[in-house]
Design a protein around this motif. Structure first.
Motif, PDB file in Angstrom:
ATOM      1  N   ALA A  74       9.892   2.048  -5.658  1.00 26.51           N
ATOM      2  CA  ALA A  74       8.564   2.335  -6.214  1.00 26.51           C
ATOM      3  C   ALA A  74       7.482   1.649  -5.402  1.00 26.51           C
ATOM      4  CB  ALA A  74       8.503   1.892  -7.674  1.00 26.51           C
ATOM      5  N   ALA A  75       7.758   0.422  -4.922  1.00 31.13           N
ATOM      6  CA  ALA A  75       6.780  -0.294  -4.106  1.00 31.13           C
ATOM      7  C   ALA A  75       6.517   0.445  -2.801  1.00 31.13           C
ATOM      8  CB  ALA A  75       7.265  -1.706  -3.823  1.00 31.13           C
ATOM      9  N   LEU A  76       7.561   1.004  -2.216  1.00 32.14           N
ATOM     10  CA  LEU A  76       7.388   1.745  -0.964  1.00 32.14           C
ATOM     11  C   LEU A  76       6.506   2.967  -1.166  1.00 32.14           C
ATOM     12  CD1 LEU A  76       8.062   2.394   1.978  1.00 32.14           C
ATOM     13  CD2 LEU A  76      10.156   3.512   1.181  1.00 32.14           C
ATOM     14  N   ILE A  77       6.768   3.731  -2.217  1.00 33.64           N
ATOM     15  CA  ILE A  77       5.980   4.953  -2.405  1.00 33.64           C
ATOM     16  C   ILE A  77       4.558   4.627  -2.852  1.00 33.64           C
ATOM     17  CG2 ILE A  77       6.396   5.555  -4.847  1.00 33.64           C
ATOM     18  CD1 ILE A  77       7.208   8.380  -3.647  1.00 33.64           C
ATOM     19  N   ARG A  78       4.359   3.489  -3.542  1.00 30.02           N
ATOM     20  CA  ARG A  78       2.988   3.061  -3.889  1.00 30.02           C
ATOM     21  C   ARG A  78       2.203   2.714  -2.635  1.00 30.02           C
ATOM     22  NH1 ARG A  78       5.302  -0.094  -7.964  1.00 30.02           N
ATOM     23  NH2 ARG A  78       4.909  -1.965  -6.720  1.00 30.02           N
ATOM     24  N   SER A  79       2.850   2.030  -1.698  1.00 27.29           N
ATOM     25  CA  SER A  79       2.147   1.646  -0.467  1.00 27.29           C
ATOM     26  C   SER A  79       1.753   2.878   0.348  1.00 27.29           C
ATOM     27  CB  SER A  79       3.035   0.720   0.375  1.00 27.29           C
ATOM     28  OG  SER A  79       4.203   1.390   0.825  1.00 27.29           O
ATOM     29  N   ILE A  80       2.616   3.881   0.370  1.00 27.11           N
ATOM     30  CA  ILE A  80       2.289   5.124   1.073  1.00 27.11           C
ATOM     31  C   ILE A  80       1.109   5.812   0.402  1.00 27.11           C
ATOM     32  CG2 ILE A  80       3.135   7.437   1.653  1.00 27.11           C
ATOM     33  CD1 ILE A  80       5.943   6.217   1.880  1.00 27.11           C
ATOM     34  N   ALA A  81       1.133   5.860  -0.928  1.00 28.84           N
ATOM     35  CA  ALA A  81       0.038   6.495  -1.679  1.00 28.84           C
ATOM     36  C   ALA A  81      -1.281   5.772  -1.432  1.00 28.84           C
ATOM     37  CB  ALA A  81       0.379   6.499  -3.169  1.00 28.84           C
ATOM     38  N   GLU A  82      -1.227   4.458  -1.349  1.00 25.17           N
ATOM     39  CA  GLU A  82      -2.454   3.676  -1.130  1.00 25.17           C
ATOM     40  C   GLU A  82      -3.052   3.981   0.240  1.00 25.17           C
ATOM     41  OE1 GLU A  82      -3.852  -1.027  -0.913  1.00 25.17           O
ATOM     42  OE2 GLU A  82      -1.854  -0.489  -1.659  1.00 25.17           O
ATOM     43  N   VAL A  83      -2.211   4.021   1.277  1.00 24.57           N
ATOM     44  CA  VAL A  83      -2.711   4.276   2.631  1.00 24.57           C
ATOM     45  C   VAL A  83      -3.298   5.679   2.738  1.00 24.57           C
ATOM     46  CG1 VAL A  83      -2.045   4.538   5.051  1.00 24.57           C
ATOM     47  CG2 VAL A  83      -1.125   2.641   3.710  1.00 24.57           C
ATOM     48  N   ARG A  84      -2.667   6.669   2.121  1.00 26.28           N
ATOM     49  CA  ARG A  84      -3.110   8.045   2.244  1.00 26.28           C
ATOM     50  C   ARG A  84      -4.077   8.472   1.145  1.00 26.28           C
ATOM     51  NH1 ARG A  84      -2.663   8.119   7.057  1.00 26.28           N
ATOM     52  NH2 ARG A  84      -0.747   8.757   8.116  1.00 26.28           N
ATOM     53  N   GLY A  85      -4.401   7.573   0.247  1.00 22.64           N
ATOM     54  CA  GLY A  85      -5.370   7.901  -0.786  1.00 22.64           C
ATOM     55  C   GLY A  85      -4.861   8.895  -1.799  1.00 22.64           C
ATOM     56  N   ARG A  86      -3.584   8.848  -2.092  1.00 22.78           N
ATOM     57  CA  ARG A  86      -3.003   9.750  -3.087  1.00 22.78           C
ATOM     58  C   ARG A  86      -2.780   8.987  -4.392  1.00 22.78           C
ATOM     59  NH1 ARG A  86      -1.932  13.840   0.233  1.00 22.78           N
ATOM     60  NH2 ARG A  86      -1.167  13.384   2.345  1.00 22.78           N
ATOM     61  N   PRO A  87      -2.757   9.661  -5.516  1.00 20.90           N
ATOM     62  CA  PRO A  87      -2.521   8.981  -6.796  1.00 20.90           C
ATOM     63  C   PRO A  87      -1.097   8.416  -6.836  1.00 20.90           C
ATOM     64  CG  PRO A  87      -2.486  11.367  -7.087  1.00 20.90           C
ATOM     65  CD  PRO A  87      -2.957  11.125  -5.696  1.00 20.90           C
ATOM     66  N   SER A  88      -0.975   7.153  -7.170  1.00 19.66           N
ATOM     67  CA  SER A  88       0.329   6.491  -7.140  1.00 19.66           C
ATOM     68  C   SER A  88       1.180   6.807  -8.369  1.00 19.66           C
ATOM     69  CB  SER A  88       0.155   4.980  -7.007  1.00 19.66           C
ATOM     70  OG  SER A  88      -0.579   4.466  -8.109  1.00 19.66           O
ATOM     71  N   GLU A  89       0.542   7.056  -9.511  1.00 27.09           N
ATOM     72  CA  GLU A  89       1.318   7.231 -10.748  1.00 27.09           C
ATOM     73  C   GLU A  89       2.271   8.425 -10.695  1.00 27.09           C
ATOM     74  OE1 GLU A  89      -1.067   7.182 -14.228  1.00 27.09           O
ATOM     75  OE2 GLU A  89      -1.829   5.145 -13.888  1.00 27.09           O
ATOM     76  N   PRO A  90       1.801   9.627 -10.338  1.00 31.73           N
ATOM     77  CA  PRO A  90       2.750  10.751 -10.289  1.00 31.73           C
ATOM     78  C   PRO A  90       3.807  10.578  -9.203  1.00 31.73           C
ATOM     79  CG  PRO A  90       0.597  11.430  -9.470  1.00 31.73           C
ATOM     80  CD  PRO A  90       0.414  10.083 -10.088  1.00 31.73           C
ATOM     81  N   LEU A  91       3.449   9.898  -8.105  1.00 25.56           N
ATOM     82  CA  LEU A  91       4.449   9.645  -7.074  1.00 25.56           C
ATOM     83  C   LEU A  91       5.472   8.621  -7.554  1.00 25.56           C
ATOM     84  CD1 LEU A  91       2.271   9.610  -3.820  1.00 25.56           C
ATOM     85  CD2 LEU A  91       4.079  11.234  -4.399  1.00 25.56           C
ATOM     86  N   GLU A  92       5.002   7.595  -8.259  1.00 25.18           N
ATOM     87  CA  GLU A  92       5.926   6.612  -8.832  1.00 25.18           C
ATOM     88  C   GLU A  92       6.867   7.268  -9.831  1.00 25.18           C
ATOM     89  OE1 GLU A  92       5.016   2.094  -9.557  1.00 25.18           O
ATOM     90  OE2 GLU A  92       3.276   3.300 -10.110  1.00 25.18           O
ATOM     91  N   ALA A  93       6.361   8.259 -10.540  1.00 27.39           N
ATOM     92  CA  ALA A  93       7.188   8.928 -11.551  1.00 27.39           C
ATOM     93  C   ALA A  93       8.366   9.658 -10.917  1.00 27.39           C
ATOM     94  CB  ALA A  93       6.343   9.913 -12.353  1.00 27.39           C
ATOM     95  N   THR A  94       8.242  10.067  -9.627  1.00 30.33           N
ATOM     96  CA  THR A  94       9.391  10.696  -8.961  1.00 30.33           C
ATOM     97  C   THR A  94      10.518   9.697  -8.770  1.00 30.33           C
ATOM     98  OG1 THR A  94       8.582  10.205  -6.714  1.00 30.33           O
ATOM     99  CG2 THR A  94       7.840  12.255  -7.731  1.00 30.33           C
ATOM    100  N   VAL A  95      10.180   8.408  -8.738  1.00 29.42           N
ATOM    101  CA  VAL A  95      11.181   7.353  -8.586  1.00 29.42           C
ATOM    102  C   VAL A  95      11.625   6.823  -9.935  1.00 29.42           C
ATOM    103  CG1 VAL A  95      11.613   5.052  -7.646  1.00 29.42           C
ATOM    104  CG2 VAL A  95      10.255   6.694  -6.337  1.00 29.42           C
ATOM    105  N   LEU A  96      10.657   6.455 -10.777  1.00 33.46           N
ATOM    106  CA  LEU A  96      10.985   5.790 -12.039  1.00 33.46           C
ATOM    107  C   LEU A  96      11.523   6.747 -13.089  1.00 33.46           C
ATOM    108  CD1 LEU A  96       7.842   3.469 -12.281  1.00 33.46           C
ATOM    109  CD2 LEU A  96      10.102   2.913 -11.389  1.00 33.46           C
ATOM    110  N   GLU A  97      11.098   8.019 -13.015  1.00 29.56           N
ATOM    111  CA  GLU A  97      11.520   8.982 -14.034  1.00 29.56           C
ATOM    112  C   GLU A  97      12.201  10.214 -13.438  1.00 29.56           C
ATOM    113  OE1 GLU A  97       8.139   9.935 -16.495  1.00 29.56           O
ATOM    114  OE2 GLU A  97       7.284   7.931 -16.197  1.00 29.56           O
ATOM    115  N   ALA A  98      12.474  10.188 -12.121  1.00 29.10           N
ATOM    116  CA  ALA A  98      13.111  11.320 -11.430  1.00 29.10           C
ATOM    117  C   ALA A  98      12.329  12.615 -11.634  1.00 29.10           C
ATOM    118  CB  ALA A  98      14.555  11.503 -11.882  1.00 29.10           C
ATOM    119  N   LYS A  99      10.988  12.509 -11.652  1.00 31.25           N
ATOM    120  CA  LYS A  99      10.140  13.679 -11.844  1.00 31.25           C
ATOM    121  C   LYS A  99      10.183  14.593 -10.623  1.00 31.25           C
ATOM    122  CE  LYS A  99       7.835  13.314 -15.846  1.00 31.25           C
ATOM    123  NZ  LYS A  99       7.711  14.408 -16.821  1.00 31.25           N
TER     124      LYS A  99
END
Length: 474
Positions: free
Chosen positions: A165-190
């Protein structure tokens, strides 16, 4: 009164006219060159990289090489078409690092329709300057599972989830994408459809094909990383010609064999080739082909999370086949060899350690294991029956008379005191009768036979002359 010598003559009207024409022509050339330069800049190529399959170190090399080529040639952008079920975490990290520090704009495009960017593909898509998807595609499900698809225990699950989750949050931060839905692909297999991904802000564009994509992103500005620092680049892709960047030959071969089924077949063929060479020394081709196949199979394991226990079991199967042919095992040892081969195929890509958060569930298909096991089983059965028949014939009629005693040959591998000799066009294991060392190339005569082992004696000068005369006369 005469004119003064200091009076300057005025330029002729014709010369002035030519000067004006020349000046106007130069201005026209400069303006034309400017327009041509602008047109050239606007027609810079868009390089397309096709990533299809499991993410591996081969994929990392391919993308890195494509970005370097794009920087050298001054490409307008690099478009990565992506269709992957996931891949190795180490390769995924390397690729995302490369994309985040890319010196040219990178567009990750989940394509064609029906494709998906699962697990590792989610991280790679999010790391692009622009993320795009084709209709009918999906992204997400980057949730860690065990090697056999099972749920993780709470402690291990927590550690793996937090790191991923930390890795995908850092990617979202650099690219200016929302971290919550991306985190959900990891934390909730969305997992999200293309429309849902655009609505959530994970993806920027939905494009039906490459031309549509290049038109939609035309005029957008992205920030790239150069040797001098960050720089904002405006894309001019609407009319950009497309150039496909293909893998090198070596990487294409590695990419092809980096498949669980192909790797299993290569290792099995490698074991079979070495087995045939062991039973028929001197054939050369089966041994060389088997060794090449085995090396390629092991190379495939370097690009996939292979299990060395599976390799050992596959090779053990051929050892058991050899034992079966040397003893009267009534087929028991051969059956154990088939069981070892099947179990080796099952375990070849089984993972029992810490699970990977981005690796899909990969294994050797039963469609590959079953034909190999059945073919090997039939071969072992027929060969063992033939060996048994020959043994029974020998027992019933006695051992046939030796047919090589008295024949001369040449040492092909020095006897010290054992080595190999060539007799009657065949290679035999041999041993010097007196235990002496006989060099390669020396002439020898067969004294006795012990199965596949010959006892030989060096040919003396007189015998050598007789042998030469016999060869000359006959």
């Amino acid at each position: 009164m005469p004119r003064s010598s200091t009076t300057r003559s005025r330029p002729r009207p014709a010369l002035l006219a030519w000067a004006r024409v020349t000046w106007l022509a130069m201005c026209a050339l400069l303006v034309t060159a400017g327009f041509a330069g602008t047109a050239l800049a606007q027609s810079r190529e868009a390089h397309v990289v096709e990533v299809d399959g499991i993410i591996s170190p081969i994929t990392d090399r391919y993308i890195t090489r494509a970005l370097e080529e794009a920087e050298r040639s001054g490409a307008e952008a690099v478009v990565i078409t992506l269709d992957t079920p996931g891949g190795l975490l180490s390769a995924t990290r390397d690729i995302t690092e490369t994309l985040l520090a890319a010196p040219v704009p990178v567009i990750v495009y989940v394509f064609p329709q029906g494709a998906h960017a699962a697990s590792a593909g989610t991280f790679i898509t999010a790391a692009g300057h622009i993320a795009a998807m084709a209709p009918g595609t999906n992204i997400g499900a980057a949730s860690p599972v065990g090697g056999q698809g099972e749920e993780l225990n709470e402690t291990l699950e927590s550690k793996v989830f937090e790191d991923t989750a930390a890795l995908i949050r850092s990617i979202a931060e650099v690219r200016g994408r929302p971290s919550e839905p991306l985190e959900a692909t990891v934390l909730e297999a969305k997992s999200y459809t293309a429309e849902e991904a655009v609505e959530l802000g994970i993806v920027d564009v939905i494009a039906v094909n490459m031309n549509d994509l290049l038109k939609q992103i035309d005029g957008q500005s992205v920030v790239v990383v150069t040797a001098t620092g960050e720089r904002t680049v405006t894309l001019h892709t609407a009319e950009a010609p497309v150039r496909n960047i293909s893998m090198g030959l070596f990487d294409r071969i590695l990419s092809y064999i980096a498949d669980p089924n192909v790797a299993f077949l290569l290792i099995s063929l490698g074991g079979l080739g070495l087995f045939v060479e062991f039973w028929n020394p001197g054939l050369i081709f089966p041994g060389v082909a088997g060794l090449v196949a085995l090396v390629l199979g092991l190379a495939a394991l370097g690009s996939l999370p292979g299990n060395w226990a599976g390799v050992a079991l596959i090779l053990l199967a051929f050892v058991l086949f050899s034992v079966e042919f040397n003893i009267d095992g009534f087929g028991v040892v051969g059956a154990l060899g088939i069981a070892s081969l099947v179990l080796g195929g099952i375990l070849l890509f089984s993972h029992f350690g810490t699970p990977s958060p981005v690796l899909p569930d990969i294994s050797v298909s039963w469609w590959a294991i079953t034909p190999v096991a059945v073919t090997m089983g039939i071969g072992v059965l027929l060969f063992s029956r033939e060996v048994g028949r020959v043994r029974r014939e020998q027992f019933r009629h006695g051992t046939p008379e030796p047919i090589l005693i008295g024949m001369t040959g040449m040492v092909s591998a020095a006897l010290a005191p054992e080595g190999k000799v060539r007799v009657r066009g065949e290679t035999w294991n041999a041993r010097a009768v007196d235990g002496s060392h006989i060099a390669r190339g020396a002439s020898v005569v067969v004294q006795t036979e012990h199965g596949a082992l010959l006892e030989v004696e060096r040919v003396g000068p007189r015998r050598a002359e007789e042998t030469e005369k016999e060869s000359a006369h006959g």
